[in-house]
Design an enzyme around this catalytic site. Sequence first.
Site, PDB file in Angstrom:
ATOM      1  N   TYR A  12      38.323 -14.733 -35.930  1.00  0.00           N
ATOM      2  CA  TYR A  12      37.311 -13.690 -36.099  1.00  0.00           C
ATOM      3  C   TYR A  12      36.810 -13.283 -34.710  1.00  0.00           C
ATOM      4  O   TYR A  12      37.002 -14.020 -33.730  1.00  0.00           O
ATOM      5  CB  TYR A  12      36.157 -14.133 -37.015  1.00  0.00           C
ATOM      6  CG  TYR A  12      35.525 -15.463 -36.690  1.00  0.00           C
ATOM      7  CD1 TYR A  12      34.473 -15.562 -35.796  1.00  0.00           C
ATOM      8  CD2 TYR A  12      35.980 -16.629 -37.300  1.00  0.00           C
ATOM      9  CE1 TYR A  12      33.884 -16.778 -35.516  1.00  0.00           C
ATOM     10  CE2 TYR A  12      35.406 -17.853 -37.025  1.00  0.00           C
ATOM     11  CZ  TYR A  12      34.352 -17.928 -36.129  1.00  0.00           C
ATOM     12  OH  TYR A  12      33.779 -19.142 -35.845  1.00  0.00           O
ATOM     13  N   HIS A  36      38.792 -17.131 -31.249  1.00  0.00           N
ATOM     14  CA  HIS A  36      38.837 -15.727 -30.846  1.00  0.00           C
ATOM     15  C   HIS A  36      40.064 -15.501 -29.981  1.00  0.00           C
ATOM     16  O   HIS A  36      40.580 -16.447 -29.387  1.00  0.00           O
ATOM     17  CB  HIS A  36      37.597 -15.366 -30.027  1.00  0.00           C
ATOM     18  CG  HIS A  36      36.317 -15.868 -30.613  1.00  0.00           C
ATOM     19  ND1 HIS A  36      35.899 -15.516 -31.865  1.00  0.00           N
ATOM     20  CD2 HIS A  36      35.370 -16.698 -30.126  1.00  0.00           C
ATOM     21  CE1 HIS A  36      34.751 -16.100 -32.120  1.00  0.00           C
ATOM     22  NE2 HIS A  36      34.410 -16.831 -31.082  1.00  0.00           N
TER      23      HIS A  36
END
Length: 319
Positions: free
Chosen positions: A247, A297
């Site tokens: 995410y 990430h």
Amino acid sequence: MLCQRRMRVVLALCLLLVLWQCFRAPTDGLGPFPWTPSLFDTPAAHCGASTNSSAWFRARYNMSMGPLLTGAAHELSSDVVQWWLTLQGPPRGGQLQAIIQQLFTVLRAPASSMWDTSRCRTCAVVGNSGRLKGSGHGLRIDAHDWVLRMNRAKIPGFELDVGMRTTHHFMYPESAVNLGPNVHLILIPFKPLDLWWLASAFSTGELTHTYVRVKQFIKADRNKVLILSPAFLKYIHDNWTQRHGRYPSTGFTALLFALHLCQQVSVFGFGADSEGNWHHYWEKNRWSGAFRRTRVHDADVEFSIINRLAAEGRILFYK
Ligand code: C5P
């Protein structure tokens, strides 16, 4: 005599250099000085600049996507909820819609002025990168209408480089800090527990652990709390980072928030050090290569998108 003439030439050259610094466009931030203290180059000066949308931008930007949960009746679609519940730990849904309703009995819905696009709103998104150290960007950052900071960002002692003002502070329970008056706390919820934490931290203080110990109470203006919509997180993940990483990072999320709510966006404090470490401006590298290690990430993908946005004139990126 010769010496005096030389001095004059040197002075003239210095003057030319200063003038060039004052008038040049700051989009690349690659000039000989890290900061350009120009009177002519205020953030608002870039507001009216018309930018033609590229196919790349059009394929990613969805104007109708609202960044925030708007109130107790906010409905999340099942595909958003399904994705969101997998972000941190095994899916534990609980009564998500009930939690949201409960939260908005404690919090206010965002004011409609947030979406007011009739004026030029200039925004500085300030990431926590060690690249800010020695940058001298402080005054320029503070010259924006909104100054967006995040997580454990520190100001005292770093004003010259990072500025003094904050209007919005992005956080999640594990990165929470107390805020000054009039600052909007923007919660990025990664799990239902984060929503519970927000309600708890403003009331009973019953929640003290998520996957680590978290702040029992938070000092912040309860009337200025905003909650990022899980749908907006998914939109960034699908449209922008295109499912690289699990995410988006807090900083990249704040940048997209600004891209949707501000007419002019300046970006500061993003980027790893020369060895790829995810460093912070207030400390020695504690988190060596953190992003690369966790794979939560995708720092490289995010950084290349930021560069592309700058190249297309969508943001001013101060490297
Ligand atoms: O480390 P932290 O997550 O608190 O930093 C806030 C944001 O700043 C990150 O989510 C990331 O987007 C950005 N950052 C960066 N380069 C660094 C450190 C942080 O781009 N070296």
